[in-house]
Design a protein around this motif. Structure first.
Motif, PDB file in Angstrom:
ATOM      1  N   ALA A  95     -31.025 -11.424  -9.039  1.00 47.59           N
ATOM      2  CA  ALA A  95     -32.267 -11.697  -9.604  1.00 47.59           C
ATOM      3  C   ALA A  95     -33.259 -10.338  -9.898  1.00 47.59           C
ATOM      4  O   ALA A  95     -32.632  -9.353  -9.377  1.00 47.59           O
ATOM      5  CB  ALA A  95     -32.957 -12.410  -8.170  1.00 47.59           C
ATOM      6  N   ALA A  96     -34.028 -10.395 -10.717  1.00 50.90           N
ATOM      7  CA  ALA A  96     -34.987  -9.478 -11.117  1.00 50.90           C
ATOM      8  C   ALA A  96     -36.480  -9.589 -11.018  1.00 50.90           C
ATOM      9  O   ALA A  96     -36.852 -10.870 -11.248  1.00 50.90           O
ATOM     10  CB  ALA A  96     -34.520  -9.188 -12.445  1.00 50.90           C
ATOM     11  N   ARG A  97     -37.021  -8.646 -10.676  1.00 54.50           N
ATOM     12  CA  ARG A  97     -38.546  -8.798 -10.849  1.00 54.50           C
ATOM     13  C   ARG A  97     -39.232  -7.426 -11.388  1.00 54.50           C
ATOM     14  O   ARG A  97     -38.779  -6.343 -11.170  1.00 54.50           O
ATOM     15  CB  ARG A  97     -39.043  -9.179  -9.540  1.00 54.50           C
ATOM     16  CG  ARG A  97     -39.021  -8.000  -8.426  1.00 54.50           C
ATOM     17  CD  ARG A  97     -39.704  -8.511  -7.190  1.00 54.50           C
ATOM     18  NE  ARG A  97     -40.984  -8.975  -7.090  1.00 54.50           N
ATOM     19  CZ  ARG A  97     -42.237  -8.167  -7.138  1.00 54.50           C
ATOM     20  NH1 ARG A  97     -42.067  -6.788  -7.302  1.00 54.50           N
ATOM     21  NH2 ARG A  97     -43.429  -8.610  -7.335  1.00 54.50           N
ATOM     22  N   VAL A  98     -40.360  -7.676 -12.165  1.00 59.87           N
ATOM     23  CA  VAL A  98     -40.941  -6.334 -12.531  1.00 59.87           C
ATOM     24  C   VAL A  98     -41.854  -5.842 -11.358  1.00 59.87           C
ATOM     25  O   VAL A  98     -42.562  -6.446 -10.733  1.00 59.87           O
ATOM     26  CB  VAL A  98     -41.945  -6.709 -13.796  1.00 59.87           C
ATOM     27  CG1 VAL A  98     -42.738  -5.683 -14.072  1.00 59.87           C
ATOM     28  CG2 VAL A  98     -41.045  -7.299 -14.773  1.00 59.87           C
ATOM     29  N   GLY A  99     -41.658  -4.469 -11.195  1.00 61.47           N
ATOM     30  CA  GLY A  99     -42.359  -3.992 -10.404  1.00 61.47           C
ATOM     31  C   GLY A  99     -41.605  -3.544  -8.976  1.00 61.47           C
ATOM     32  O   GLY A  99     -40.284  -3.422  -9.076  1.00 61.47           O
TER      33      GLY A  99
END
Length: 121
Positions: A95-99
């Motif tokens: 999974a990826a998230r900005v920040g």
């Protein structure tokens, strides 16, 4: 961002696997995580790494047996898992998230399709 996880398979207890997660575009600004879901159980946190790769986090159950790393030039994140146990059997998702890096699944915006890890006793 589209994520493609790979590297799962069938392995005997005590063995090792290296999971990979390839992103379709730059993940330089994204924290990355690995989660897993065993049959009949909720998805749980496994490991996460900061955008630069200088901070890594692990669930207690995999700490000391797993290493997360990333290659931002190749938009890829890895999870090396050693001394695998039958209880590690699950579908593993990247999974990826900005920040900033987080350890809770609901804070991730992008998910891969999962790769199955089966550990036989």
């Amino acid at each position: 961002v589209q994520l493609q996880a790979s590297g799962g398979g069938l392995v005997q207890a005590g063995g090792s696997l290296k999971l990979s997660c390839a992103a379709s575009s730059s993940t330089f600004s994204h924290a990355m995580g690995w989660f897993r879901q065993a049959p009949g159980k909720e998805r749980e946190f496994v490991s996460a790494i900061s955008r630069s790769g200088d901070s890594a986090y692990y669930a207690d159950g995999v700490k000391g047996r797993s290493t997360i790393s990333r290659d931002n030039a190749k938009n890829t994140v890895f999870l090396q898992m050693n001394s695998l146990k039958p209880e590690d059997t699950a579908v593993y998702y990247c999974a990826a998230r900005v920040g900033k890096v987080k350890t809770t699944s609901w804070e991730y915006d992008y998910w891969g399709q999962g790769t199955l890890v089966t550990v036989s006793s």
